[in-house]
Design an enzyme around this catalytic site. Structure first.
Site, PDB file in Angstrom:
ATOM      1  N   ARG A  26      -8.998 -27.095   5.318  1.00 39.92           N
ATOM      2  CA  ARG A  26      -8.654 -27.235   6.703  1.00 39.92           C
ATOM      3  C   ARG A  26      -8.856 -28.570   7.283  1.00 39.92           C
ATOM      4  NH1 ARG A  26      -9.647 -29.101  11.670  1.00 39.92           N
ATOM      5  NH2 ARG A  26     -11.656 -28.406  11.444  1.00 39.92           N
ATOM      6  N   ASP A  27      -9.679 -29.120   7.607  1.00 42.71           N
ATOM      7  CA  ASP A  27      -9.908 -30.475   8.206  1.00 42.71           C
ATOM      8  C   ASP A  27      -9.466 -31.583   7.200  1.00 42.71           C
ATOM      9  OD1 ASP A  27     -10.487 -32.329   9.766  1.00 42.71           O
ATOM     10  OD2 ASP A  27     -12.807 -32.540   9.452  1.00 42.71           O
ATOM     11  N   HIS A 220     -21.250 -32.643  11.994  1.00 39.80           N
ATOM     12  CA  HIS A 220     -19.807 -32.995  11.390  1.00 39.80           C
ATOM     13  C   HIS A 220     -19.600 -34.521  11.487  1.00 39.80           C
ATOM     14  CE1 HIS A 220     -15.593 -31.557  10.306  1.00 39.80           C
ATOM     15  NE2 HIS A 220     -15.412 -33.107  10.657  1.00 39.80           N
ATOM     16  N   HIS A 222     -18.214 -38.310  10.171  1.00 39.44           N
ATOM     17  CA  HIS A 222     -17.227 -38.919   9.349  1.00 39.44           C
ATOM     18  C   HIS A 222     -17.812 -40.306   9.068  1.00 39.44           C
ATOM     19  CE1 HIS A 222     -13.211 -36.798  10.782  1.00 39.44           C
ATOM     20  NE2 HIS A 222     -14.269 -36.068  10.600  1.00 39.44           N
ATOM     21  N   CYS A 253      -8.805 -37.233  11.058  1.00 37.83           N
ATOM     22  CA  CYS A 253      -8.298 -36.475  12.202  1.00 37.83           C
ATOM     23  C   CYS A 253      -6.825 -37.102  12.452  1.00 37.83           C
ATOM     24  CB  CYS A 253      -9.288 -36.887  13.407  1.00 37.83           C
ATOM     25  SG  CYS A 253      -8.623 -36.105  14.948  1.00 37.83           S
ATOM     26  N   ASN A 262     -14.087 -37.110   5.901  1.00 38.42           N
ATOM     27  CA  ASN A 262     -15.482 -36.670   6.241  1.00 38.42           C
ATOM     28  C   ASN A 262     -16.350 -37.011   5.177  1.00 38.42           C
ATOM     29  OD1 ASN A 262     -14.586 -34.276   8.287  1.00 38.42           O
ATOM     30  ND2 ASN A 262     -13.064 -34.200   6.717  1.00 38.42           N
TER      31      ASN A 262
END
Length: 314
Positions: A26-27, A220, A222, A253, A262
């Site tokens: 997803r991300d 989470h 980065h 993002c 990430n």
């Protein structure tokens, strides 16, 4: 000779086992310029599960105009069948319409996506922070009624490209409001990767003091400034046992231009296995999956561990 696994020297200050919350499908993919076919996404998720990743965020039910890459959410879930459902296969939902589609698909877990700052709330959700909490309230209530597990993401927890430093108290306040809606887990997002270890400690202490313990928190990070792994280990020393990571280091993002990928799942697994922390993941199999996905995307994986174990895939 090259080592295929780290030397295992258990660290007494880390948890014995953690859960990796895999966000690659997803991300990780939402930023890719070329649209990845639904079949490839479904195969990616199957391979991740095969490598031992238990929790995998599969897709997002956002309007296709927002994130064209994930317009095929229903199709991906259809292709996965039962593999794409249940409490270990969350999907992102931005609002009640997204929840309707998720419920229709039969998912067992959802995630909402809030912001610690006003500017990003407006840019990402077209609402103030207060309006976004209001928008999420019925989503969480209905998801809970349907027996779903619910996660709340909070982005820009460690700094915002428009507002600069973000006060810890502000992050705690937004986090508390989202958790008060009835969410099961909070994920703290360092959306632009500017957080550092002392900042992580301070935020986790402040959340704990506000009644949100480390047992309900995921992190989470980065890797924009190379801090993701250090920040993660700091969070684990504070009792956090859920870490968001993206296989191959995919993703960033789409609404925050300076965000790079990430934390790479492989880099995390190498570090944790060396420290004697169980993840349930087979690193060799995960690296193979990353190399395969890099081939689908037509570029090498940014993960250092993938590069070290696989050589750069051409």
């Amino acid at each position: 000779m090259s080592m295929r696994a780290p030397q295992r020297e258990p660290a007494s200050d880390l948890p014995q086992r953690i859960t990796i919350y895999e966000v690659g499908p997803r991300d990780g993919l939402q930023n890719e310029k070329t649209v990845v076919p639904a079949e490839v996404k479904a195969e990616f998720i199957r391979r991740l599960a095969g490598a031992g990743l238990e929790t995998i965020e599969t897709t997002s039910f956002v309007p296709p105009s927002w994130v064209p890459q994930l317009a095929d959410a229903s199709e991906v879930l259809q292709l996965l069948g039962d593999d794409g459902l249940g409490p270990r296969r969350p999907v992102l939902v931005p609002n009640e319409r997204g929840l309707d589609r998720a419920l229709e698909a039969g998912v067992g877990a959802v995630a909402i996506f809030g912001s610690a700052t006003e500017t990003f709330a407006r840019k990402n959700l077209n609402r103030t922070v207060a309006e976004s909490v209001e928008m999420f309230a019925p989503v969480v209530a209905r998801a809970r009624e349907a027996g779903l597990w619910v996660r709340a993401y909070v982005s820009m927890c460690f700094g915002d490209p428009w507002e600069g430093p973000v006060p810890v108290e502000q992050v705690v306040e937004v986090s508390r409001r989202l958790m008060d809606l009835g969410c099961d887990q909070l994920s703290l997002g360092d959306t632009i990767g500017v957080g550092t270890t002392g900042h992580v400690s301070r935020l986790l202490d402040a959340l704990d003091a506000a009644g949100i313990g480390a047992d309900r928190v995921g992190v989470h990070f980065h890797d924009t400034y190379g801090q993701a792994l250090a920040n993660t280990l700091t969070a684990l020393r504070h009792g956090v046992t859920v870490v968001d990571a993206s296989t191959g280091g995919l993703g960033g993002c789409p609404y925050a231009k300076s965000a790079t990928g990430n934390l790479a799942t492989e880099d995390l697994v190498w570090a944790l296995h060396g420290a004697g922390v169980e993840t349930g993941v087979d690193l060799e199999s995960l690296v193979e999956t990353s190399v395969w996905m890099a081939g689908q995307l037509g570029r090498p994986s940014p993960s250092r561990v993938v590069r070290a174990l696989a050589g750069s895939p051409e």
